[in-house]
Write a protein that holds these residues in place. Sequence first.
Motif, PDB file in Angstrom:
ATOM      1  N   VAL A 183      35.607  32.104  34.721  1.00 48.22           N
ATOM      2  CA  VAL A 183      35.633  31.165  35.848  1.00 48.22           C
ATOM      3  C   VAL A 183      36.657  30.075  35.556  1.00 48.22           C
ATOM      4  CG1 VAL A 183      34.291  29.513  37.207  1.00 48.22           C
ATOM      5  CG2 VAL A 183      33.215  31.614  36.388  1.00 48.22           C
ATOM      6  N   SER A 184      37.500  29.738  36.540  1.00 47.20           N
ATOM      7  CA  SER A 184      38.512  28.701  36.367  1.00 47.20           C
ATOM      8  C   SER A 184      37.879  27.319  36.456  1.00 47.20           C
ATOM      9  CB  SER A 184      39.594  28.835  37.442  1.00 47.20           C
ATOM     10  OG  SER A 184      39.068  28.483  38.717  1.00 47.20           O
ATOM     11  N   ASP A 185      38.645  26.274  36.068  1.00 51.57           N
ATOM     12  CA  ASP A 185      38.141  24.901  36.132  1.00 51.57           C
ATOM     13  C   ASP A 185      37.815  24.468  37.550  1.00 51.57           C
ATOM     14  OD1 ASP A 185      38.409  24.726  33.427  1.00 51.57           O
ATOM     15  OD2 ASP A 185      40.276  23.574  33.449  1.00 51.57           O
ATOM     16  N   GLU A 186      38.412  25.135  38.535  1.00 51.46           N
ATOM     17  CA  GLU A 186      38.128  24.819  39.947  1.00 51.46           C
ATOM     18  C   GLU A 186      36.877  25.525  40.445  1.00 51.46           C
ATOM     19  OE1 GLU A 186      41.276  25.685  38.863  1.00 51.46           O
ATOM     20  OE2 GLU A 186      41.706  23.522  38.750  1.00 51.46           O
ATOM     21  N   GLY A 187      36.252  26.347  39.603  1.00 50.72           N
ATOM     22  CA  GLY A 187      35.034  27.041  39.991  1.00 50.72           C
ATOM     23  C   GLY A 187      35.254  28.392  40.639  1.00 50.72           C
ATOM     24  N   GLU A 188      36.480  28.916  40.570  1.00 44.21           N
ATOM     25  CA  GLU A 188      36.775  30.211  41.174  1.00 44.21           C
ATOM     26  C   GLU A 188      36.435  31.341  40.196  1.00 44.21           C
ATOM     27  OE1 GLU A 188      40.536  32.735  43.074  1.00 44.21           O
ATOM     28  OE2 GLU A 188      40.835  30.709  42.282  1.00 44.21           O
ATOM     29  N   SER A 189      35.654  32.303  40.646  1.00 48.28           N
ATOM     30  CA  SER A 189      35.287  33.449  39.815  1.00 48.28           C
ATOM     31  C   SER A 189      36.444  34.448  39.797  1.00 48.28           C
ATOM     32  CB  SER A 189      34.016  34.107  40.353  1.00 48.28           C
ATOM     33  OG  SER A 189      32.929  33.215  40.300  1.00 48.28           O
ATOM     34  N   ILE A 190      37.164  34.503  38.690  1.00 50.20           N
ATOM     35  CA  ILE A 190      38.334  35.382  38.571  1.00 50.20           C
ATOM     36  C   ILE A 190      37.970  36.684  37.879  1.00 50.20           C
ATOM     37  CG2 ILE A 190      40.634  35.591  37.542  1.00 50.20           C
ATOM     38  CD1 ILE A 190      40.915  32.545  37.952  1.00 50.20           C
ATOM     39  N   GLY A 191      37.268  36.593  36.757  1.00 44.46           N
ATOM     40  CA  GLY A 191      36.805  37.790  36.078  1.00 44.46           C
ATOM     41  C   GLY A 191      37.589  38.130  34.833  1.00 44.46           C
ATOM     42  N   LEU A 192      36.976  38.940  33.972  1.00 40.99           N
ATOM     43  CA  LEU A 192      37.573  39.388  32.719  1.00 40.99           C
ATOM     44  C   LEU A 192      37.370  40.883  32.572  1.00 40.99           C
ATOM     45  CD1 LEU A 192      36.099  36.648  30.326  1.00 40.99           C
ATOM     46  CD2 LEU A 192      38.399  36.667  31.294  1.00 40.99           C
ATOM     47  N   THR A 193      38.277  41.527  31.848  1.00 41.02           N
ATOM     48  CA  THR A 193      38.069  42.933  31.509  1.00 41.02           C
ATOM     49  C   THR A 193      36.955  43.012  30.472  1.00 41.02           C
ATOM     50  OG1 THR A 193      39.655  42.897  29.687  1.00 41.02           O
ATOM     51  CG2 THR A 193      40.519  43.390  31.902  1.00 41.02           C
ATOM     52  N   ASP A 194      36.476  44.219  30.220  1.00 42.03           N
ATOM     53  CA  ASP A 194      35.407  44.396  29.234  1.00 42.03           C
ATOM     54  C   ASP A 194      35.831  43.900  27.858  1.00 42.03           C
ATOM     55  OD1 ASP A 194      33.760  45.446  31.146  1.00 42.03           O
ATOM     56  OD2 ASP A 194      34.130  47.551  30.608  1.00 42.03           O
ATOM     57  N   ASP A 195      37.083  44.189  27.457  1.00 40.10           N
ATOM     58  CA  ASP A 195      37.571  43.749  26.149  1.00 40.10           C
ATOM     59  C   ASP A 195      37.702  42.231  26.093  1.00 40.10           C
ATOM     60  OD1 ASP A 195      37.648  46.320  25.229  1.00 40.10           O
ATOM     61  OD2 ASP A 195      39.794  46.619  25.652  1.00 40.10           O
ATOM     62  N   GLU A 196      38.218  41.631  27.182  1.00 43.07           N
ATOM     63  CA  GLU A 196      38.366  40.176  27.208  1.00 43.07           C
ATOM     64  C   GLU A 196      37.004  39.484  27.164  1.00 43.07           C
ATOM     65  OE1 GLU A 196      42.512  39.683  29.805  1.00 43.07           O
ATOM     66  OE2 GLU A 196      40.557  39.809  30.825  1.00 43.07           O
ATOM     67  N   LEU A 197      36.031  40.058  27.862  1.00 43.81           N
ATOM     68  CA  LEU A 197      34.693  39.478  27.861  1.00 43.81           C
ATOM     69  C   LEU A 197      34.069  39.577  26.476  1.00 43.81           C
ATOM     70  CD1 LEU A 197      32.337  38.185  29.325  1.00 43.81           C
ATOM     71  CD2 LEU A 197      31.597  40.454  30.058  1.00 43.81           C
TER      72      LEU A 197
END
Length: 525
Positions: free
Chosen positions: A49-63
């Motif tokens: 989630v960005s500082d503005e509160g937008e849910s952008i998402g991550l890949t499985d590896d990034e998560l």
Amino acid sequence: MLGVEKEQGNVEYKLMLLSSDPRSLEHIATQMRYRLTEGGGEAFYELGVSDEGESIGLTDDELKTSLDVLGKAAEVIGAKHSVVRVGEAPRGKVAEVLVRLCKEGSFPVYLMVPVLGNVDSGKSSLISVLCSGMLDDGNGLAMTRVARFLHEIKMRRTSSISTHLLGYSGDGGVVNYNLLAPLDEAGVFLHSAKVVSFVDLGGHERYLRTTLKGVMGRAPDYVVLIVGANAGIVGTTREHLGVAVALRIPVFVVVTKVDMVGGEQVTHVLEDIETILKFPGVNKIPITVKSQDDVVVAARNMVTNRVTPIFLVSNINGYGLNLLRDFLNLLPPRLRWEEKFAEPFLMYVDDKFNVKGVGTVVNGVILQGSIGVDDLVQIGPFEDGSARVVRVRSIHVNRVSVSKAFSGQDVCLALANIEYGEVAKGMCVLDKNVKMKPIRFFEARVTVLHHPTTIWHGYNAVAHIHTVRQAVEFMEMSEEPLRTGVTATVKFGFKFKPEYVRDADWFVFREGRTRGIGVITKILS
């Protein structure tokens, strides 16, 4: 969209965490300390989630990498993390993570939760099942595990005040179930990163004074209202809800005994609960918890005192108990006790004991300040308005001996230089450097919640202020007479002895079917 990240509070947004070098970890850990302090030992991290509160998402590896980095940063400050839920976003996944401080030697996160509801609604049974991990047999077995007295077991009715602990580890597991004695207070307290302290109270109308003492004598974070699905909203249910609402304590509702009735009856009870919660003056937003997502939403919004979660459970077959346990695990502390650590010590006597080989012991919740072994404090006022300096011989928190205790903790203090018979419930234990002024008269802004007719000057009622319980007289009123729903300024006088009370103290008064609430606005003498 979650809304822009706030500088204050215990919620942190992170798009991703990929660097685990010492400098990066120290930066994350410093930020984490701040969020944990803001949340009383607990914080939530929104990954992806960005500082503005937008849910952008991550890949499985990034998560996976972000969770590993977050875990390493948590270890730096003695905290643990657990994934609360994972959702979908445009670029992949977003995760909500609970971080909890659980460093060895520190006190656990502590929640005080009185349990209210009508007689025979299943309050004691629910506490027993939650804290012991053992289901009820439908014939009162669970209640017998937590009853204090033989007559309570015989009558199947709680008449006293008792406290039972539900402990959670840093990763959210229930500590009680791994102990040899799940209901052992000391064992739960020593092994937990978070403790929910249930205050079991009587539901019958004849025990209302004891119930009010259990609520007013502590500093509740939340109140749980128990409603039996077989009976619905009857007896003292409305009155108990009214007390919690009037005192501005957030409430969540648990409907028990859903195994005894059909779906139509459960639906009817839920409709009645929702109707009452939406009444003017109550003005709550009910949410029936049916999933893990509902659990997270409910827990995160409880501190607003607008949302009232409703749980459906069975103490016999275990239906719905997992959702309730998860909710209690996520429920954040509401009161900011750390802000009161530096203030002068203050505690009201809730109970007293004459312990063989120890002497006089008093019990209560520390409302502000801290206390150590061999500290000198004053206790009073006595009937003549005087106070006496006494020495603290030893301190116990949840049956564990400690050298120091802090605001927010339910403690037992062994006192020297005072006899058991000289101590009275409702007395104040105060820092020796603060003048304990005996109060006989005070002014308050009161609201009459219910009265059959009218109240005139000279009227007498029993007031509950912290653990103080004494008859007071309505001496002067800004509006006369007082009726149900009327708010006015009233001068009160204690009938029998002076007490130690302060400006802004809340209190409840009662007499027969009369109920009212007030806040002290001026100390007169």
